[in-house]
Design an enzyme around this catalytic site. Structure first.
Site, PDB file in Angstrom:
ATOM      1  N   SER A 180       0.843  -1.193   0.000  1.00 40.75           N
ATOM      2  CA  SER A 180       0.000   0.000   0.000  1.00 40.75           C
ATOM      3  C   SER A 180       0.880   1.246   0.000  1.00 40.75           C
ATOM      4  CB  SER A 180      -0.955  -0.025   1.201  1.00 40.75           C
ATOM      5  OG  SER A 180      -1.854   1.050   1.152  1.00 40.75           O
ATOM      6  N   THR A 181       0.807   2.061   1.041  1.00 41.25           N
ATOM      7  CA  THR A 181       1.549   3.324   1.085  1.00 41.25           C
ATOM      8  C   THR A 181       3.048   3.091   0.896  1.00 41.25           C
ATOM      9  OG1 THR A 181      -0.076   4.084   2.693  1.00 41.25           O
ATOM     10  CG2 THR A 181       1.894   5.434   2.407  1.00 41.25           C
ATOM     11  N   HIS A 206      -2.759  -1.019  -3.307  1.00 41.38           N
ATOM     12  CA  HIS A 206      -3.915  -0.154  -3.065  1.00 41.38           C
ATOM     13  C   HIS A 206      -3.811   1.103  -3.916  1.00 41.38           C
ATOM     14  CE1 HIS A 206      -4.296  -2.044   1.216  1.00 41.38           C
ATOM     15  NE2 HIS A 206      -4.854  -2.793   0.295  1.00 41.38           N
ATOM     16  N   MET A 299       0.109   1.054   5.153  1.00 38.88           N
ATOM     17  CA  MET A 299      -0.598   1.426   6.368  1.00 38.88           C
ATOM     18  C   MET A 299      -1.743   0.449   6.611  1.00 38.88           C
ATOM     19  SD  MET A 299      -0.863   3.673   8.817  1.00 38.88           S
ATOM     20  CE  MET A 299      -2.085   4.287   9.976  1.00 38.88           C
ATOM     21  N   ASP A 302      -4.358  -4.792   6.140  1.00 41.83           N
ATOM     22  CA  ASP A 302      -4.809  -5.601   5.012  1.00 41.83           C
ATOM     23  C   ASP A 302      -3.693  -6.550   4.582  1.00 41.83           C
ATOM     24  OD1 ASP A 302      -6.534  -6.510   3.028  1.00 41.83           O
ATOM     25  OD2 ASP A 302      -5.820  -5.042   1.563  1.00 41.83           O
TER      26      ASP A 302
END
Length: 357
Positions: A180-181, A206, A299, A302
């Site tokens: 993600s991030t 994401h 972050m 997930d």
């Protein structure tokens, strides 16, 4: 606790007003500045430097990418790109992500006010995530709102198996990656290091719809392997990496001795679509010991539950280590739950993938 100071840079007065009001109303967040272009932003930043910047990319006088590069060279700061949901906007945003932006929020050309109001929780969550970014990693590499939607698990897409069963071993190998991030640059580093002969790879990053296609196209130009946005029924082949489309879930499916992907609609899982947990659960069910699961910078949590399922199904499991993560959230949670066999630096992940051949 010190509030997160945020600056909004966007030439749209509507965006500045609505986003500014959203952020000012969120607990623990303070709107520091809201300006119409980067040159005004530079002047304001001489007075007070923000913790997080929400930045448009197409603006007069100085474009967002030039401004972003200037920030990263002078004083690396977490930047969230707020970009128009178009093919052109997606390509530009990918350049911004490559320059060091940590996340992207898509905005449409029409219905902007309603969209921004509906996306309040997503934007506030993105700002809070960005505030936790490892700024030192940014330099080296160039809590949810009260009214947030219910957090669903992978059960919403793929219910747990009634009983555990081990998939048959095949000569086909699969690598599943979730991030993600900070993941766009991390994936670029990993995938560009891989040779043409490499196991088939399935990836959840994401990212909103349209942006994943531009991201995949960019990586395809940089990598020896083929990289593209996944389509329903695509085969997972050696030398190919499939990236889940933004706004869709991607699941692995076995077809005889071969693997394919299903690209489907469905509710948000862990507040994401695509969800890493959904992909990892399908890999655990259909590949088992034939698979390698990798969870990288990001972050939230997930992928943590899904990686544990993969490990219990016999898969190898790896996490990116804290030192090399932009945000050590998803890997940390996976380690805490027992789903990780080993943690390695980002620069070593390609070697883990090649061991899967």
């Amino acid at each position: 606790m010190k509030p997160v100071n945020v600056m909004v840079v966007d030439d749209s007065a509507v965006v500045r007003k609505i986003v500014g009001e959203m952020l000012a109303a969120a607990p623990g967040i303070r709107l520091l500045h809201a300006v119409s272009d980067p040159l005004l932003a530079i002047e304001r930043m001489k007075q007070a430097w923000p913790d997080v910047i929400v930045l448009d990319v197409e603006m007069p006088r100085m474009d967002g990418i030039t401004f972003l590069k200037k920030i990263m060279a002078e004083r690396p700061t977490p930047v969230i790109i707020c970009s128009t949901l178009t093919e052109k906007g997606a390509q530009t945003t990918m350049a911004a992500m490559a320059a060091g932006a940590v996340a992207v929020i898509a905005k449409p050309k029409l219905g902007l006010r309603d969209f921004l109001n509906d996306s309040s929780a997503e934007l506030v969550s993105a700002v809070r995530a960005a505030a936790q970014v490892n700024v030192r990693r940014l330099a080296a590499r160039a809590a949810a709102p009260a009214q947030a939607p219910a957090k669903l698990t992978a059960d919403a897409i793929l219910p747990p198996a009634a009983e555990a069963r081990t998939p048959l071993q095949t000569t086909e190998r699969v690598v599943a990656i979730g991030t993600s991030t900070g993941g766009t640059l991390a994936l670029e580093e990993v995938l560009t290091a891989l040779p043409r002969v490499t196991p088939g790879i399935v990836i959840v990053q994401h990212m909103p719809e349209k942006f994943t296609a531009a991201f995949a196209d960019r990586l395809d130009k940089l990598c020896q392997i083929e990289v593209r946005e996944a389509r329903h029924n695509d085969r997972v082949l050696p030398g190919r990496a499939l990236i889940a489309p933004g706004g869709k879930h991607m699941l692995l499916r076995r077809d005889g001795a071969r693997y394919c992907v299903d690209v489907i609609d469905g509710p948000l899982v862990n507040r994401h679509r695509p969800s890493v947990d959904v992909l990892f659960r399908s890999v655990a069910r259909h590949a088992g010991a034939n698979a390698l699961g990798i969870i990288m910078t990001g972050m939230g949590d997930d992928g943590a539950a899904g990686l544990l399922e993969m490990r219990k199904a016999g898969a190898r499991t790896v996490a990116q280590d804290e030192e090399s993560c932009v945000v050590y959230g998803m890997p940390k949670e996976a380690v805490k739950r027992g789903g990780v066999e080993k943690s390695v630096p980002l620069k070593a992940i390609d070697r883990e993938i090649l061991q899967q051949r």
